[in-house]
Design a protein around this motif. Structure first.
Motif: not given
Length: 420
Positions: A134-147
């Protein structure tokens, strides 16, 4: 960044509810000393670790955790809109989850949704939580949005546990924040995109020492600042970085493997060991060109009024050797090698001429030229570099060494992409 003056830099420092929240106090102090205006936005849980009074005393600003305080100023929108940088130290698994799913249930998550500026998060949690799907997916999502999400360090966690999940030290966090403030949105986008993910980059830094006797050596003035800045930039952009650290003043950045060396011979051996498995090599170290033919077993004593005569031998040319070995190994055909040359020259044209000849002689892909006439560059926070390839100048940068490091890593990344 909205303004260029350091005193006008507006930073929102979000603090989530983890034990590492105490480190954010030191981050805040360093940012204020650098001239930043810092507004602290802790979560309600964060106040269980560091109280509101502490944050207000250190920041000189009122602190709120909910959207209902000072409502006429509309802080849940205004803070994100006006900030030059939003950072979260530490970012817990819960905060990452809420940010990734667009929750807006406290002031900090509202700020994250309204920020127009770069956003950088520094996760800290137990290893199992960091590595959970879940954390791995959340980090990937944030990075995909430019964070920008900085990978945590490995080390001692709460209690007896140890592993990946440790918050980097405050000095490193503040350095990254100031780097992003200076560089602006484009640099943050590069870091979020992690264009070097999956690459192994080996960076050498510092100056070598050649022993005369047990207490004396021949050396140079290299501080290691440039190599450390390059290693930090490459790691921030997703590379697995090995820093081969000779004698240097600078502290290695977080998240990199460090191999310590002393002499040019040591440097040559470690670089030869690491090079076959590296995608990119940056030889920012300053190896000594000569070494004593013999090292005395005991301290050399003064002998009356006489002097001391030394017989020096040339050391291994580490850069040329790396390039020669690469040329002989088909498996390293896509490897990119960046060399450095500290030169003295009367003008830029002569500097580039000297550098172009050296690039051809060494066999590297890129050469970073430093004009060290008059004692410039060594040990200073600013620099002026010219990056060249066989066709001529690729980039020219004046200013901070972090800015120069970004230009060098840009050139390295571009060559690696071309090699695919």
């Amino acid at each position: 960044m909205a303004e260029t003056d350091a005193t006008a830099r507006r930073v929102v420092l979000g603090v989530a509810g983890g034990i590492a929240a105490y480190k954010a106090c030191e981050v805040l102090r360093r940012l204020r000393e650098a001239g930043c205006e810092v507004t602290v936005v802790p979560t309600a849980n964060a106040l269980n670790f560091v109280g509101q009074t502490t944050w207000e005393a250190l920041s000189g600003k009122a602190v709120a955790t909910d959207v209902w305080s000072d409502i006429t100023e509309v802080p849940h929108v205004r803070l994100g809109q006006q900030a030059d940088l939003v950072m979260v130290v530490p970012a817990t698994a819960d905060l990452l989850s809420r940010a990734a799913t667009g929750r807006a249930d406290d002031l900090l998550t509202n700020v994250l949704l309204t920020a127009h500026c770069p956003v950088v998060m520094f996760p800290a949690m137990h290893t199992e939580m960091w590595q959970h799907a879940a954390t791995v997916a959340n980090v990937a999502t944030l990075r995909s949005r430019g964070v920008v999400v900085k990978d945590p360090d490995s080390g001692r966690l709460t209690g007896a546990d140890s592993g990946p999940g440790r918050l980097p030290e405050p000095a490193e966090i503040a350095e990254i924040a100031l780097q992003l403030l200076s560089a602006g949105r484009d640099a943050a986008a590069q870091a979020a995109a992690r264009d070097l993910a999956g690459r192994h980059v080996v960076v050498s830094a510092g100056g070598t020492h050649e022993a005369l006797d047990p207490v004396r050596f021949l050396g140079n003035s290299s501080s290691g600042l440039m190599g450390v800045a390059i290693a930090r930039e490459a790691a921030l952009r997703g590379a697995r970085v090995t820093l081969v650290a000779a004698n240097m003043q600078a502290t290695p950045p977080s998240g990199v493997e460090v191999r310590r060396v002393v002499s040019t011979g040591d440097l040559a051996r470690v670089m030869a060991e690491l090079a076959p498995r590296a995608n990119g090599i940056v030889m920012a170290a300053a190896p000594a060109d000569f070494t004593p033919e013999q090292q005395a077993d005991s301290k050399i004593k003064k002998d009356g009024d006489g002097g001391l005569t030394l017989h020096l031998l040339q050391t291994t040319d580490v850069l040329a050797t790396l390039c020669r070995d690469r040329a002989a190994d088909p498996s390293r055909a896509g490897q990119v090698v960046v060399g450095f040359a500290a030169e003295t020259a009367p003008d830029r044209d002569e500097l580039v001429r000297i550098g172009t000849a050296k690039l051809a002689r060494k066999g590297c892909d890129l050469l970073v030229l430093n004009d060290v006439s008059g004692g410039k560059v060594f040990g200073q926070s600013s620099t002026h570099i010219t990056v060249i390839d066989a066709q001529g100048a690729v980039a020219e940068v004046s200013g901070s060494k972090s800015g120069a490091a970004r230009a060098i890593v840009d050139a390295l990344s571009g060559r690696l992409i071309e090699a695919v």
